[in-house]
Design a protein around this motif. Sequence first.
Motif, PDB file in Angstrom:
ATOM      1  N   THR A 101       0.835  -1.205   0.000  1.00 51.03           N
ATOM      2  CA  THR A 101       0.000   0.000   0.000  1.00 51.03           C
ATOM      3  C   THR A 101       0.870   1.256   0.000  1.00 51.03           C
ATOM      4  OG1 THR A 101      -1.824  -1.105   1.163  1.00 51.03           O
ATOM      5  CG2 THR A 101      -1.748   1.295   1.277  1.00 51.03           C
ATOM      6  N   LEU A 102       1.888   1.281   0.860  1.00 48.69           N
ATOM      7  CA  LEU A 102       2.778   2.443   0.940  1.00 48.69           C
ATOM      8  C   LEU A 102       3.569   2.624  -0.355  1.00 48.69           C
ATOM      9  CD1 LEU A 102       4.138   2.028   4.596  1.00 48.69           C
ATOM     10  CD2 LEU A 102       2.323   3.555   3.785  1.00 48.69           C
ATOM     11  N   ILE A 103       4.027   1.520  -0.949  1.00 46.07           N
ATOM     12  CA  ILE A 103       4.796   1.592  -2.193  1.00 46.07           C
ATOM     13  C   ILE A 103       3.944   2.175  -3.319  1.00 46.07           C
ATOM     14  CG2 ILE A 103       5.897   0.205  -3.994  1.00 46.07           C
ATOM     15  CD1 ILE A 103       6.853  -1.687  -1.792  1.00 46.07           C
ATOM     16  N   VAL A 104       2.723   1.672  -3.456  1.00 45.97           N
ATOM     17  CA  VAL A 104       1.848   2.157  -4.534  1.00 45.97           C
ATOM     18  C   VAL A 104       1.455   3.618  -4.289  1.00 45.97           C
ATOM     19  CG1 VAL A 104      -0.412   1.840  -5.618  1.00 45.97           C
ATOM     20  CG2 VAL A 104       0.990  -0.146  -5.062  1.00 45.97           C
ATOM     21  N   PHE A 105       1.218   3.972  -3.044  1.00 40.78           N
ATOM     22  CA  PHE A 105       0.866   5.352  -2.703  1.00 40.78           C
ATOM     23  C   PHE A 105       1.984   6.304  -3.137  1.00 40.78           C
ATOM     24  CE2 PHE A 105       0.429   9.051   0.022  1.00 40.78           C
ATOM     25  CZ  PHE A 105      -0.932   9.277   0.052  1.00 40.78           C
TER      26      PHE A 105
ATOM     27  N   ILE B  69      -5.534  -0.840  -2.902  1.00 37.44           N
ATOM     28  CA  ILE B  69      -4.381  -0.843  -3.806  1.00 37.44           C
ATOM     29  C   ILE B  69      -4.849  -0.841  -5.256  1.00 37.44           C
ATOM     30  CG2 ILE B  69      -2.425  -2.229  -4.595  1.00 37.44           C
ATOM     31  CD1 ILE B  69      -2.128  -3.185  -1.668  1.00 37.44           C
ATOM     32  N   MET B  70      -5.844  -1.669  -5.544  1.00 38.68           N
ATOM     33  CA  MET B  70      -6.381  -1.732  -6.899  1.00 38.68           C
ATOM     34  C   MET B  70      -6.952  -0.380  -7.304  1.00 38.68           C
ATOM     35  SD  MET B  70      -8.945  -4.568  -8.561  1.00 38.68           S
ATOM     36  CE  MET B  70     -10.462  -4.001  -7.777  1.00 38.68           C
ATOM     37  N   GLY B  71      -7.639   0.290  -6.369  1.00 38.21           N
ATOM     38  CA  GLY B  71      -8.186   1.613  -6.649  1.00 38.21           C
ATOM     39  C   GLY B  71      -7.093   2.605  -6.998  1.00 38.21           C
ATOM     40  N   MET B  72      -5.996   2.594  -6.243  1.00 35.67           N
ATOM     41  CA  MET B  72      -4.879   3.511  -6.529  1.00 35.67           C
ATOM     42  C   MET B  72      -4.203   3.169  -7.857  1.00 35.67           C
ATOM     43  SD  MET B  72      -2.964   4.280  -2.883  1.00 35.67           S
ATOM     44  CE  MET B  72      -2.678   2.566  -2.419  1.00 35.67           C
ATOM     45  N   MET B  73      -3.988   1.868  -8.115  1.00 33.86           N
ATOM     46  CA  MET B  73      -3.323   1.452  -9.346  1.00 33.86           C
ATOM     47  C   MET B  73      -4.125   1.866 -10.577  1.00 33.86           C
ATOM     48  SD  MET B  73      -0.424  -0.372  -8.870  1.00 33.86           S
ATOM     49  CE  MET B  73      -0.347  -1.508 -10.247  1.00 33.86           C
ATOM     50  N   LYS B  74      -5.441   1.712 -10.494  1.00 30.89           N
ATOM     51  CA  LYS B  74      -6.295   1.998 -11.644  1.00 30.89           C
ATOM     52  C   LYS B  74      -6.501   3.494 -11.833  1.00 30.89           C
ATOM     53  CE  LYS B  74     -10.791   0.795 -13.654  1.00 30.89           C
ATOM     54  NZ  LYS B  74     -12.028  -0.012 -13.466  1.00 30.89           N
ATOM     55  N   ALA B  75      -6.914   4.183 -10.779  1.00 37.44           N
ATOM     56  CA  ALA B  75      -7.259   5.601 -10.899  1.00 37.44           C
ATOM     57  C   ALA B  75      -6.037   6.477 -11.153  1.00 37.44           C
ATOM     58  CB  ALA B  75      -8.000   6.061  -9.644  1.00 37.44           C
ATOM     59  N   SER B  76      -4.889   6.110 -10.617  1.00 42.35           N
ATOM     60  CA  SER B  76      -3.688   6.918 -10.798  1.00 42.35           C
ATOM     61  C   SER B  76      -3.039   6.701 -12.153  1.00 42.35           C
ATOM     62  CB  SER B  76      -2.664   6.594  -9.702  1.00 42.35           C
ATOM     63  OG  SER B  76      -2.144   5.281  -9.874  1.00 42.35           O
TER      64      SER B  76
ATOM     65  N   MET C 153      -4.212  10.758  -4.067  1.00 42.39           N
ATOM     66  CA  MET C 153      -3.927   9.338  -3.832  1.00 42.39           C
ATOM     67  C   MET C 153      -4.752   8.804  -2.666  1.00 42.39           C
ATOM     68  SD  MET C 153      -1.939   8.312  -6.194  1.00 42.39           S
ATOM     69  CE  MET C 153      -1.577   6.681  -5.529  1.00 42.39           C
ATOM     70  N   LEU C 154      -4.944   9.622  -1.647  1.00 39.51           N
ATOM     71  CA  LEU C 154      -5.799   9.211  -0.538  1.00 39.51           C
ATOM     72  C   LEU C 154      -7.227   8.973  -1.020  1.00 39.51           C
ATOM     73  CD1 LEU C 154      -4.611  11.551   2.372  1.00 39.51           C
ATOM     74  CD2 LEU C 154      -4.439   9.058   2.302  1.00 39.51           C
ATOM     75  N   GLY C 155      -7.689   9.833  -1.927  1.00 38.05           N
ATOM     76  CA  GLY C 155      -9.036   9.655  -2.480  1.00 38.05           C
ATOM     77  C   GLY C 155      -9.164   8.382  -3.281  1.00 38.05           C
TER      78      GLY C 155
ATOM     79  N   PHE D 285     -11.268   1.197  -1.492  1.00 42.07           N
ATOM     80  CA  PHE D 285     -11.185   0.348  -0.299  1.00 42.07           C
ATOM     81  C   PHE D 285     -12.396  -0.562  -0.137  1.00 42.07           C
ATOM     82  CE2 PHE D 285     -10.301  -0.525   4.209  1.00 42.07           C
ATOM     83  CZ  PHE D 285      -8.923  -0.619   4.175  1.00 42.07           C
ATOM     84  N   TRP D 286     -13.565  -0.097  -0.581  1.00 42.56           N
ATOM     85  CA  TRP D 286     -14.794  -0.858  -0.325  1.00 42.56           C
ATOM     86  C   TRP D 286     -15.334  -1.564  -1.571  1.00 42.56           C
ATOM     87  CZ3 TRP D 286     -14.394  -0.922   4.547  1.00 42.56           C
ATOM     88  CH2 TRP D 286     -13.975   0.211   5.248  1.00 42.56           C
ATOM     89  N   ASN D 287     -14.558  -1.574  -2.640  1.00 41.09           N
ATOM     90  CA  ASN D 287     -15.067  -2.116  -3.903  1.00 41.09           C
ATOM     91  C   ASN D 287     -15.151  -3.644  -3.946  1.00 41.09           C
ATOM     92  OD1 ASN D 287     -15.479   0.391  -5.022  1.00 41.09           O
ATOM     93  ND2 ASN D 287     -13.533   0.444  -6.118  1.00 41.09           N
ATOM     94  N   LEU D 288     -14.507  -4.321  -3.006  1.00 39.63           N
ATOM     95  CA  LEU D 288     -14.511  -5.790  -3.019  1.00 39.63           C
ATOM     96  C   LEU D 288     -15.239  -6.390  -1.817  1.00 39.63           C
ATOM     97  CD1 LEU D 288     -10.848  -6.599  -4.189  1.00 39.63           C
ATOM     98  CD2 LEU D 288     -12.939  -6.633  -5.556  1.00 39.63           C
ATOM     99  N   LEU D 289     -16.108  -5.614  -1.190  1.00 38.93           N
ATOM    100  CA  LEU D 289     -16.794  -6.129   0.000  1.00 38.93           C
ATOM    101  C   LEU D 289     -17.652  -7.355  -0.320  1.00 38.93           C
ATOM    102  CD1 LEU D 289     -17.915  -3.006   2.071  1.00 38.93           C
ATOM    103  CD2 LEU D 289     -16.085  -4.628   2.561  1.00 38.93           C
ATOM    104  N   SER D 290     -18.409  -7.298  -1.405  1.00 33.36           N
ATOM    105  CA  SER D 290     -19.257  -8.437  -1.739  1.00 33.36           C
ATOM    106  C   SER D 290     -18.395  -9.646  -2.111  1.00 33.36           C
ATOM    107  CB  SER D 290     -20.202  -8.085  -2.892  1.00 33.36           C
ATOM    108  OG  SER D 290     -19.472  -7.727  -4.055  1.00 33.36           O
ATOM    109  N   PHE D 291     -17.286  -9.400  -2.807  1.00 31.56           N
ATOM    110  CA  PHE D 291     -16.396 -10.491  -3.176  1.00 31.56           C
ATOM    111  C   PHE D 291     -15.715 -11.076  -1.939  1.00 31.56           C
ATOM    112  CE2 PHE D 291     -12.353 -12.016  -5.285  1.00 31.56           C
ATOM    113  CZ  PHE D 291     -12.945 -13.110  -5.879  1.00 31.56           C
TER     114      PHE D 291
END
Length: 438
Positions: free
Chosen positions: A28-32, A315-322, A46-48, A54-60
Amino acid sequence: MFSALTRGCVRVFDRYLPDPLILVLIITLIVFAAGMIFQGHGPVAMLGFWQDGFWNLLSFAMQMALMLVTGFTVAKTPLFMTLVSRIATVARTPIRAVIMVAFVSLIVTWFNWGIGLVVGAILAREMARRVEGVDYRLLVASAYAGFIIWHAGLSAAAPLVVATPGHFLEEQIGIISTGETIFSPLNLIICAVILVLLPVVCGFMMRGLKNPVTVKAEQLADESATATAADEETRPAERLEQSKWLAWISAALGFAAVITYAVGGGGLNLNIVIFVLIFLGLALHGSPKRYLETLDEAVRGVAGVLIQFPFYAGIMGMMKASGLAALMASGFVSISSAHTLPLVSFLSAGFINIFIPSGGGQWAVQGPILMEAAQSLNADIGDVITGFAWGDAWTNMIQPFWALPALAIAGLKARDIMGFCVVIMLVTGVAIGGLLLI
């Protein structure tokens, strides 16, 4: 040399690999930091990205938890235990034991990855109770190693997505049938090679261990076993808890619902697999009480899965959105040709999988880039997708996240098996990469 490599990897990972939760915090820190350095995003942005994802995989995450506990309850039924005993009579030596565990795990995982994770771990645990001198860590590693075939099997993410009408890349590439991916000659040849190679590698690792770590049978005793004398049906409530008819009628309703779903054209997915496992476990245990006792044992191992999914979603959110994931994928594609693109797809998917250990989520990020490259280079789209699928599964051997269900059942830590998994990754990587290039 092979024995020395195995012992060296086991020592290094046993000493230096932290708990998977520590690893996901470090990633998480590395990707941030990478999002700010390489993509120019500020810390607030990046925080956004992190919090939004963070919550995109709750159902999964809930699906995975249910897959673990329901699969565990099925695997702990008397029917399955009888099957394990028969397999154990064939595997009377330590080398045969690890070979058998790896082979069975590969076969089951090809049909369904969730069931394969659970069945392999249960088989490893039971094999350790019955075969003297077998290294318990290697048994569990052999069971988890079967996961390498998941994205080439019937529950594969990317191949099933592109074969589904209305998928997000349909306008770009159309419908790609499973005959071009899962059932293509290339994929089936790789599956056949891995089906032979992986058990052989596990057997050689067992042969090269000078001081195998074994466990006593009583250490792996069935915690859910209870004395039947304590289950006397003396009161109406206790008779209801022990009712076979209640369990079987409920299971019959569940199976009837599945048949209706299938007749109506419903396809195989994670929800229907979990649904089947719930009622199959209830039917095979024969009473709600015994089912709940086994379920209680299974739930204890879910903590790691539940807490780490939100972090990987972040992490996935940061990788994709950034744009980091797109940057990495494009970098790999830029050095490709039509002939080498399936291999490059394999290598790039393997690298990005370390940061996004979700086949479907990774395909959503990497798929458009790979498909655009395949069309511009006139490469075979099915082969490129096959390369991606194997790459995504390949580096799961060093990504301990998906090992959590197996580790929970086995009662081990990631560092106990990762040394063996690295050896498996190196050997299978050469074989898969070579076949993709040829």
